[in-house]
Write an enzyme that holds these catalytic residues in place. Sequence first.
Site, PDB file in Angstrom:
ATOM      1  N   ASP A 337       0.833  -1.190   0.000  1.00  0.00           N
ATOM      2  CA  ASP A 337       0.000   0.000   0.000  1.00  0.00           C
ATOM      3  C   ASP A 337       0.879   1.254   0.000  1.00  0.00           C
ATOM      4  O   ASP A 337       1.874   1.330   0.732  1.00  0.00           O
ATOM      5  CB  ASP A 337      -0.891  -0.025   1.250  1.00  0.00           C
ATOM      6  CG  ASP A 337      -1.755   1.200   1.394  1.00  0.00           C
ATOM      7  OD1 ASP A 337      -2.640   1.391   0.549  1.00  0.00           O
ATOM      8  OD2 ASP A 337      -1.543   1.963   2.363  1.00  0.00           O
ATOM      9  N   GLU A 373       1.938  -0.560  -5.079  1.00  0.00           N
ATOM     10  CA  GLU A 373       1.058   0.564  -5.397  1.00  0.00           C
ATOM     11  C   GLU A 373       1.987   1.773  -5.546  1.00  0.00           C
ATOM     12  O   GLU A 373       2.497   2.288  -4.550  1.00  0.00           O
ATOM     13  CB  GLU A 373       0.041   0.803  -4.291  1.00  0.00           C
ATOM     14  CG  GLU A 373      -0.934   1.906  -4.638  1.00  0.00           C
ATOM     15  CD  GLU A 373      -1.977   2.158  -3.549  1.00  0.00           C
ATOM     16  OE1 GLU A 373      -3.175   2.225  -3.874  1.00  0.00           O
ATOM     17  OE2 GLU A 373      -1.582   2.296  -2.370  1.00  0.00           O
TER      18      GLU A 373
END
Length: 674
Positions: A337, A373
């Site tokens: 993330d 990401e």
Amino acid sequence: MSTYTVNNGQPFPLGSSVTENGVNFAVVSEDAHTLILCLFDEEDNELQRLPFIAKQRGIWHMEVLGLKENQRYGLRAEGPFEPEKQWLFNKNKLLIDPYARVLTEKLVWHADQAAMTEEGELHLVDSAYCIPKSIVKTVLPAENRPKRVNVLPSHRALYELHVKGFSQQLPIDDALKGTYLGVISKEGLAHLTSLGVTTIQLMPCFSFANERHLEELNLKNYWGYNPISFFAAEPSYAQQDATVEFQKMVDGLREAGFEVILDVVYNHTAESDMDQSSVCYRGLDNAHYYRCADGHYLNFTGCGNCVDTYHSASIRLICDSMRYWVEVMGVDGFRFDLGVDMGRTDHEFSPKAPLLQAILQDPILSHTCLVMEPWDIGPGGYQVGQFPRGFLECNDQYRDTIRRFWRGDEGIIPLFATRIMGSRDYFHKGQRSALHSVNCITYHDGYTLNDLVSYHRRHNLANMENNRDGHGDNISQNFGIEGETDNTEIQSKRLNQQLCFIATLLLSQGTPHFLGGDELSHSQKGNNNAYCQDNETTWLSWQENDARKALQTALSSLMTIRKAYPILAEIYLEDDPLYQHMDADHIEWLNQFSQPMSEGEWSESERDYLALTLTSADISNRLWIVFYREDHPLNVPLPKNSENIEVLFQTPGMSIKNDTLQCDYRGVLLAKLA
């Protein structure tokens, strides 16, 4: 007077570890003047405070003789309290061991956890009563663990799964609903296996906490992107033992033939802003665990803090955590993330950042599936295509372009062609395979596929932020009515659009990512930021209907086709130096007359038809892929040298009749030519 005997012990391994004579404790705290071990009984009564007696290289350590497995403990750190210098030491605050494998309970935010008052003064209330205790626990790999599934890169397809959302409404025993074990129930595995996907991408399973504002609104952090521990498994998904049950889930998925990767949050923690919780890292070593400048946090995550991944303590913590989840808990890789924070040096992003290099050189971690990401909200925070080889990257450029194409936006054809061929403007020829591009239409943060074709505007009032949260521009299309409708014509158009999206995704060069529930036609009623909706908004519905049957059939059929024809995922082009050692495949772009696209046709702003042929180097396979986005009938002649044609996949409006492709309305077709 202490009732325990202690000695210096060892600085490694970090955390608590059972020894022949007791338990060794080792904790990083470079700036603390004193570090104290607090022992608790099973009723959370504090039994003893033992100052650490040894420190080297910023690591406090000692062995406590006579202690055993399952001992409960916490930490207290004494030192300067000077917030302007990032020192927030407060001996009144009990702290969780960053390396604790197990916690007594889930962390719940409380005002007394803060190191400072609202006025910026030292907070004097003892927080032990509202802090989970760390537990001395030896966690070993499960016995007879299934071997890692060897997924061919060209076959890999990710399926994003929320443990509770997936299993909460499955037709299974009530005790299994919403749990790790519910995922691997007979019904759960049967569904996943039927789809043909290769890789289960689990949404966060680190022990996490609710944000303060959610507590105040009586809402919950459902997604889990708010960790307090990088080692302890989230207890709310377990019947009894989260560690054991997580391991069983992973082993069950492996046994069923899946690769398992875990969505991890190493970029920030649940401690949030400086005036909120001091429950672990902040109280131990705030100035080194978090990025800061001029007395303030550098909030590159939007979550109040960001981990300083340029500091050696954080690099070691993250790599140790990753190895634990691979070697002990059994996962096969990670999705990171807000990964740009992991690639920052002092403040700027660099593909040569020490944490990224540490991961890629690690003999264990470098062999796992690593999905990044590639953005955060800090300066220079958009880095798609810039991570070193070894990391796959989520490609939002693909998502937005494909949505714009099927919505009918003008002037999109050249970009659409670029995206379905692997986004070579970002993942450049000669440097990285198209498989590094993780293509998606939907993700957990945004509309579901059903909502993408049913809503024009976000409907997030249930989040209690006056509909201000979530993306404002979703590049969506509602086909004339906002939200649910009984109009069968609109329902048909919406289903067809979803089928077109699925077909485009699985016929594009790169690695496809699929949002769990899209194959069920799951709707969140237009909520595109359902992070705090732990209810039927996010729990998948398993009710049988025609839309679900059509979507599941399309997904499984296309996955079978994709595996049978690897050229659909990765084509070896002669002008790509990456494949200069291989025989080249061939691609040709065709217009609606099945003639090669001219330069002028590429620049037509309202072009609605695009086709291509992919021919393998040995000429054994020649595939024809057609994309048509208008709802007016169109007849297209077959490409030249195609006496025989075998339709492999078609959406409802496409058919071959009398040596002609008849497009009744928008759709996708894949055929094999001979």
